[in-house]
Design an enzyme around this catalytic site. Structure first.
Site, PDB file in Angstrom:
ATOM      1  N   GLN A 159     -10.694   8.167   7.702  1.00 50.76           N
ATOM      2  CA  GLN A 159     -10.994   7.067   6.785  1.00 50.76           C
ATOM      3  C   GLN A 159     -11.589   5.885   7.535  1.00 50.76           C
ATOM      4  O   GLN A 159     -11.103   5.505   8.606  1.00 50.76           O
ATOM      5  CB  GLN A 159      -9.750   6.593   6.034  1.00 50.76           C
ATOM      6  CG  GLN A 159     -10.117   5.579   4.944  1.00 50.76           C
ATOM      7  CD  GLN A 159      -8.922   5.014   4.207  1.00 50.76           C
ATOM      8  OE1 GLN A 159      -8.182   4.220   4.761  1.00 50.76           O
ATOM      9  NE2 GLN A 159      -8.742   5.417   2.955  1.00 50.76           N
ATOM     10  N   LYS A 166     -11.645   6.346  -1.734  1.00 50.28           N
ATOM     11  CA  LYS A 166     -10.317   5.982  -2.238  1.00 50.28           C
ATOM     12  C   LYS A 166     -10.386   4.582  -2.828  1.00 50.28           C
ATOM     13  O   LYS A 166     -10.848   3.642  -2.171  1.00 50.28           O
ATOM     14  CB  LYS A 166      -9.265   6.044  -1.133  1.00 50.28           C
ATOM     15  CG  LYS A 166      -7.820   5.908  -1.626  1.00 50.28           C
ATOM     16  CD  LYS A 166      -6.825   6.230  -0.499  1.00 50.28           C
ATOM     17  CE  LYS A 166      -5.400   6.340  -1.036  1.00 50.28           C
ATOM     18  NZ  LYS A 166      -4.826   5.037  -1.421  1.00 50.28           N
ATOM     19  N   GLY A 173       1.917   8.951  -0.156  1.00 55.49           N
ATOM     20  CA  GLY A 173       1.876   7.877   0.817  1.00 55.49           C
ATOM     21  C   GLY A 173       3.263   7.496   1.281  1.00 55.49           C
ATOM     22  O   GLY A 173       3.876   8.171   2.109  1.00 55.49           O
ATOM     23  N   CYS A 214      -7.518  -0.591  -0.054  1.00 52.75           N
ATOM     24  CA  CYS A 214      -6.521  -1.345   0.707  1.00 52.75           C
ATOM     25  C   CYS A 214      -6.350  -2.745   0.124  1.00 52.75           C
ATOM     26  O   CYS A 214      -7.326  -3.479  -0.037  1.00 52.75           O
ATOM     27  CB  CYS A 214      -6.933  -1.433   2.170  1.00 52.75           C
ATOM     28  SG  CYS A 214      -5.771  -2.393   3.179  1.00 52.75           S
ATOM     29  N   PRO A 270      -4.101   8.200   3.891  1.00 55.05           N
ATOM     30  CA  PRO A 270      -4.365   7.437   5.116  1.00 55.05           C
ATOM     31  C   PRO A 270      -3.566   6.144   5.092  1.00 55.05           C
ATOM     32  O   PRO A 270      -3.644   5.383   4.128  1.00 55.05           O
ATOM     33  CB  PRO A 270      -5.876   7.166   5.035  1.00 55.05           C
ATOM     34  CG  PRO A 270      -6.193   7.204   3.577  1.00 55.05           C
ATOM     35  CD  PRO A 270      -5.230   8.172   2.953  1.00 55.05           C
ATOM     36  N   ASN A 274      -2.801   9.288  -6.892  1.00 57.73           N
ATOM     37  CA  ASN A 274      -1.993   8.653  -5.853  1.00 57.73           C
ATOM     38  C   ASN A 274      -1.154   7.545  -6.476  1.00 57.73           C
ATOM     39  O   ASN A 274      -1.620   6.813  -7.334  1.00 57.73           O
ATOM     40  CB  ASN A 274      -2.935   8.097  -4.772  1.00 57.73           C
ATOM     41  CG  ASN A 274      -2.231   7.326  -3.682  1.00 57.73           C
ATOM     42  OD1 ASN A 274      -2.673   6.248  -3.302  1.00 57.73           O
ATOM     43  ND2 ASN A 274      -1.143   7.845  -3.145  1.00 57.73           N
ATOM     44  N   GLY A 275       0.104   7.456  -6.018  1.00 57.85           N
ATOM     45  CA  GLY A 275       0.976   6.374  -6.461  1.00 57.85           C
ATOM     46  C   GLY A 275       2.296   6.863  -7.016  1.00 57.85           C
ATOM     47  O   GLY A 275       2.326   7.589  -8.016  1.00 57.85           O
ATOM     48  N   ASP A 276       3.397   6.518  -6.328  1.00 57.01           N
ATOM     49  CA  ASP A 276       4.762   6.765  -6.819  1.00 57.01           C
ATOM     50  C   ASP A 276       5.136   8.244  -6.918  1.00 57.01           C
ATOM     51  O   ASP A 276       6.030   8.600  -7.696  1.00 57.01           O
ATOM     52  CB  ASP A 276       4.977   6.114  -8.195  1.00 57.01           C
ATOM     53  CG  ASP A 276       4.835   4.610  -8.172  1.00 57.01           C
ATOM     54  OD1 ASP A 276       4.831   4.038  -7.069  1.00 57.01           O
ATOM     55  OD2 ASP A 276       4.712   3.998  -9.258  1.00 57.01           O
TER      56      ASP A 276
END
EC number: 1.3.1.-
Length: 320
Positions: free
Chosen positions: A70, A139, A224, A100, A16, A200-202
């Site tokens: 979300q 998340k 993302g 966030c 999201p 999640n991430g990279d």
């Protein structure tokens, strides 16, 4: 993998992202292999529910696959009420944002700011899980900063509350999007709880997705920023994870996806908003298709959807 009663047919999810994961982009990524896509973050503040922006974010008609929404807020009763309203509008999964890092969100004690208040986290999760009859996911990040990493504590609170799946962005709030994602933290959570874990991430390539899944043991990966101007990344990842084969779409195929996306975006937002919102997406596509081109400046000067489509079709002809 399963999230509540839903069987997910692909281990690659779309994150999201405010201003990015609107319905046109979600539909495109779903068509290209995303097993689950999440809406843009919805505020739980009832004062903004009747704005044009919220109306578009609540538009769940013509979705492809499972409709995951979300929400973000800090008051348990308010968040629970927002969850019920979104379910009434068609949400099939409710995702709670506690990751966030944006200052304007954190100032309202929402997003990753909640990681500093584990007791409040528990009250929020309990309130939402008890308010709706659809799966609730969460998340998070690994903590507020490197000296306050409480991801394991939050994960256990989430599991106790009945959260159906947990997504972990492998950075603290203080890191924002700098440095490298800490996959060892995601691995530690996977080993500590029984609910599905989403890494999640990279994650920007097929091999990276496989490496992260293998190392962390996560049930899925969430993409993302790697999807900006590259919705075909989902097709590449799905193919590689299922068969081990690397596919590379032709320039023409990628251009056709860009055109389809922009046409759908124009239709969804209408003339006045459509051409403005298209600019950022086209900019990202151009970074992939014609890096260094001067076309971006020309495109950004156009002030109608018709002009944009004519210009894009002319560009496609020139780079085939």
């Amino acid at each position: 993998m399963r999230i509540g009663q839903y069987e997910i047919n692909s281990r690659i999810f779309l994150a999201p992202m405010a201003g990015i994961t609107d319905q046109p982009f979600r539909r495109l990524c779903s068509q290209l292999g995303a097993g689950l896509t999440f809406s843009e973050m919805m505020s739980t503040n009832p004062d903004v529910w009747h704005t044009e922006k919220s109306r578009l974010r609540l538009a769940h008609h013509a979705e492809i696959g499972i409709n995951a929404v979300q929400i973000a807020g800090s008051e348990p009763t308010e968040i629970a009420e927002a969850a019920k309203i979104n379910v009434a509008y068609g949400a099939q999964i409710i995702d709670i944002n506690m990751g966030c890092p944006a200052k304007k969100v954190n100032k309202k004690m929402a997003g990753s700011a909640l990681l500093r208040e584990p007791q409040l986290v528990a009250r929020i999760l309990d309130a939402v899980v008890n308010a709706v009859d659809v799966p609730v996911t969460l998340k998070i990040r690994t903590g507020w900063d490197k000296t306050h990493k409480n991801f394991l504590q939050i994960a256990k609170i989430a599991e106790k509350a009945g959260i159906s799946a947990l997504t972990i962005h492998g950075r603290t709030r203080d890191c924002l999007f700098n440095g490298q994602a800490e996959y060892e933290s995601i691995k530690a959570v996977k080993q500590a709880v029984f609910m599905p874990i989403i890494a999640n991430g990279d994650i920007t390539s097929p091999q990276k997705a496989k490496d992260v899944l293998d190392y962390t043991g996560a049930d899925a990966v969430m993409i993302g920023r790697g999807s900006f101007g590259r919705p075909w990344l989902f097709q590449e990842l799905k193919q590689f994870l299922e068969t081990g084969d690397i596919i590379d779409l032709s320039i023409d195929e990628k251009c056709q996806l860009m055109l389809k996306h922009i046409e759908d975006l124009h239709h969804f937002y209408g003339e006045q908003k459509g051409y403005r919102i298209a600019r950022k997406h086209v900019g990202w596509y151009l970074d992939q298709l014609t890096p260094g081109s001067n076309f971006k400046r020309t495109f950004n000067a156009l002030s109608s959807t018709t002009e944009q489509l004519i210009a894009l079709k002319d560009l496609v002809k020139s780079i085939r």
